[in-house]
Design an enzyme around this catalytic site. Sequence first.
Site, short mmCIF file in Angstrom:
data_model
loop_
_atom_site.label_atom_id
_atom_site.label_comp_id
_atom_site.label_asym_id
_atom_site.label_seq_id
_atom_site.Cartn_x
_atom_site.Cartn_y
_atom_site.Cartn_z
CD GLU A 130 -5.41 6.84 3.79
OE1 GLU A 130 -4.68 5.86 3.44
OE2 GLU A 130 -6.27 7.32 3.06
CB THR A 183 -3.23 9.64 -3.13
OG1 THR A 183 -4.17 8.63 -3.46
CG2 THR A 183 -3.89 10.68 -2.24
N1 HSE Z 1 -9.28 13.65 0.19
C1 HSE Z 1 -8.22 12.90 -0.39
C2 HSE Z 1 -7.80 13.56 -1.69
C3 HSE Z 1 -8.68 11.51 -0.66
O1 HSE Z 1 -8.68 13.97 -2.45
O2 HSE Z 1 -6.60 13.68 -1.94
C4 HSE Z 1 -7.63 10.63 -1.29
O3 HSE Z 1 -8.25 9.49 -1.86
#
Ligand code: HSE
Length: 315
Positions: A130, A183
């Site tokens: 990630e 993201t």
């Molecule tokens: N918790 C993370 C965000 C998940 O909301 O950025 C990314 O899919």
Amino acid sequence: MDQVKVFAPATVANVGCGYDVLGFAVYSPGDEVTVRMADGSRVMLDLVEGDDGRLPLDPEKNTVSSVVISYLEHIGSKHGVGISLCKKMPFGSGLGSSAASAVGGLVAVNELMGNPLTRKELLPFAMEGERLACGNAHADNVAPSLLGGFVLIRSYDPLDVISLPVPGDICCALVYPHIEIPTLAARQIIRQNIPMKDAIRQWGNVGALVAGLYSDDLKLIGRSMEDVIVEPVRKMLIPGFDRLRETAVENGALGFGISGSGPTVFALCMNRSFAEVAAEALVNELAGNGVASTSWVSEINSEGAVVLPPSGNDC
Ligand code: HSE
């Protein structure tokens, strides 16, 4: 055994109030990853399909191969392996696409090596995937994809991951509007400091959501999925978001929110029939605004990534 194929599921991270600390897995969509023994000592990407040529083919830069390289170094293996990645879910969708790839690769290579590590021990490697994909090693996608079910990350340092119970028939409608939200960008727009009154409301909701899961209290689960910190900012990126919420609630959803960093939205429902109705209504609402979308309906996936029976082809 000289090769292993794994299905790793998509995930709904945050679940409303639990930014970076709550997530659950679904049965569909998900990625398939095959890892096979190869001559020599290198980790190679033999095949990447379903990515429209967008993923890096350098094994150090691709999420799935980079986590496999770290894993093999950690267990002290000099084996060469070849990896085939079949992307079966969209990028930048909020469904944990990079997480599913990393988890698929790790579960497959671990199985190929005789399972020296437990699923929980694979988690730090998946989190590093990630970091490579979006700059932050959050676990709320990789943990449910690896472990299945509904997961809470109580602490990142030290890592403390807790599996939560899931009430019987609860079912999720996922609707992905065909727009892409990276993201990294969706994380950069979030406020880094929040008013105390918002923090109080948010941790009240997280506690109540967990209480609702333990007590099978569907109404409590639904009203606890409120997010006063992240959603008010990120919803601007999703066309007609407030109307989508109204549509979900009008069609019987217990709760509604952004899946991960979006743009996928999800409606948690008391059973599959309600989830199917909610999914159709959300797709129609988006279509009315000229936005095409794809939907899935899934119960909460209790197993997480699974080894698939041998098959002739990788994808
Ligand atoms: N918790 C993370 C965000 C998940 O909301 O950025 C990314 O899919």
